[in-house]
Scaffold this motif. Structure first.
Motif, PDB file in Angstrom:
ATOM      1  N   TYR A  33     -28.887 -12.104  36.974  1.00  0.00           N
ATOM      2  CA  TYR A  33     -28.860 -10.651  37.106  1.00  0.00           C
ATOM      3  C   TYR A  33     -30.059 -10.069  37.850  1.00  0.00           C
ATOM      4  CZ  TYR A  33     -24.994 -10.833  33.854  1.00  0.00           C
ATOM      5  OH  TYR A  33     -23.789 -11.090  33.267  1.00  0.00           O
ATOM      6  N   PHE A  34     -31.181 -10.773  37.874  1.00  0.00           N
ATOM      7  CA  PHE A  34     -32.386 -10.221  38.481  1.00  0.00           C
ATOM      8  C   PHE A  34     -33.002 -11.167  39.503  1.00  0.00           C
ATOM      9  CE2 PHE A  34     -32.010  -8.421  34.217  1.00  0.00           C
ATOM     10  CZ  PHE A  34     -31.969  -7.067  34.522  1.00  0.00           C
ATOM     11  N   ALA A  35     -32.199 -11.911  40.227  1.00  0.00           N
ATOM     12  CA  ALA A  35     -32.715 -12.874  41.197  1.00  0.00           C
ATOM     13  C   ALA A  35     -33.487 -12.149  42.299  1.00  0.00           C
ATOM     14  CB  ALA A  35     -31.569 -13.670  41.797  1.00  0.00           C
ATOM     15  N   GLY A  36     -34.688 -12.599  42.558  1.00  0.00           N
ATOM     16  CA  GLY A  36     -35.510 -12.021  43.613  1.00  0.00           C
ATOM     17  C   GLY A  36     -36.149 -10.693  43.264  1.00  0.00           C
ATOM     18  N   LYS A  37     -36.038 -10.243  42.039  1.00  0.00           N
ATOM     19  CA  LYS A  37     -36.617  -8.963  41.627  1.00  0.00           C
ATOM     20  C   LYS A  37     -37.657  -9.213  40.553  1.00  0.00           C
ATOM     21  CE  LYS A  37     -32.274  -6.635  42.469  1.00  0.00           C
ATOM     22  NZ  LYS A  37     -31.121  -5.999  41.862  1.00  0.00           N
ATOM     23  N   SER A  38     -38.685  -8.388  40.547  1.00  0.00           N
ATOM     24  CA  SER A  38     -39.694  -8.524  39.503  1.00  0.00           C
ATOM     25  C   SER A  38     -39.336  -7.616  38.330  1.00  0.00           C
ATOM     26  CB  SER A  38     -41.083  -8.173  40.041  1.00  0.00           C
ATOM     27  OG  SER A  38     -41.126  -6.809  40.397  1.00  0.00           O
ATOM     28  N   ILE A  39     -39.602  -8.089  37.141  1.00  0.00           N
ATOM     29  CA  ILE A  39     -39.330  -7.321  35.929  1.00  0.00           C
ATOM     30  C   ILE A  39     -40.667  -6.948  35.320  1.00  0.00           C
ATOM     31  CG2 ILE A  39     -38.278  -7.366  33.644  1.00  0.00           C
ATOM     32  CD1 ILE A  39     -36.353  -9.474  34.733  1.00  0.00           C
ATOM     33  N   GLU A  40     -40.890  -5.659  35.162  1.00  0.00           N
ATOM     34  CA  GLU A  40     -42.141  -5.161  34.603  1.00  0.00           C
ATOM     35  C   GLU A  40     -41.848  -4.331  33.361  1.00  0.00           C
ATOM     36  OE1 GLU A  40     -44.358  -3.000  37.510  1.00  0.00           O
ATOM     37  OE2 GLU A  40     -44.011  -4.509  39.048  1.00  0.00           O
ATOM     38  N   GLU A  41     -42.596  -4.575  32.309  1.00  0.00           N
ATOM     39  CA  GLU A  41     -42.447  -3.771  31.106  1.00  0.00           C
ATOM     40  C   GLU A  41     -43.178  -2.452  31.317  1.00  0.00           C
ATOM     41  OE1 GLU A  41     -43.568  -3.957  26.406  1.00  0.00           O
ATOM     42  OE2 GLU A  41     -43.269  -5.816  27.507  1.00  0.00           O
TER      43      GLU A  41
END
Length: 77
Positions: A39-47
């Protein structure tokens, strides 16, 4: 001890012991190996707490209409 008292005792014990058996899965293997890439390939996930904001009253004056305001701040790419 009557049947009603036994049932009450069993129910009470079940309710008191239930939290000991219910817990969240701490292993994040499924998330890291499958779901995150899917679902989040190539994207950064930040809290963060400033992405989406929802303003709503605790209790609506009219149950048919609840005033609310939604806003979102621009995300960094």
């Amino acid at each position: 001890m009557t049947i009603r008292a036994k049932l009450f005792t069993a129910l009470l014990m079940a309710l008191l012991l239930l939290p000991a058996f219910v817990h969240a899965e701490e292993d994040e293997t499924e998330w890291n190996n499958t779901l995150k890439n899917q679902y989040f390939a190539g994207k950064s996930i930040e809290e963060s707490n400033n992405i989406i904001e929802l303003d709503a009253p605790i209790r609506a004056e009219d149950p048919a209409f609840a005033a609310r305001q939604e806003s979102s701040s621009p995300q960094k790419r």
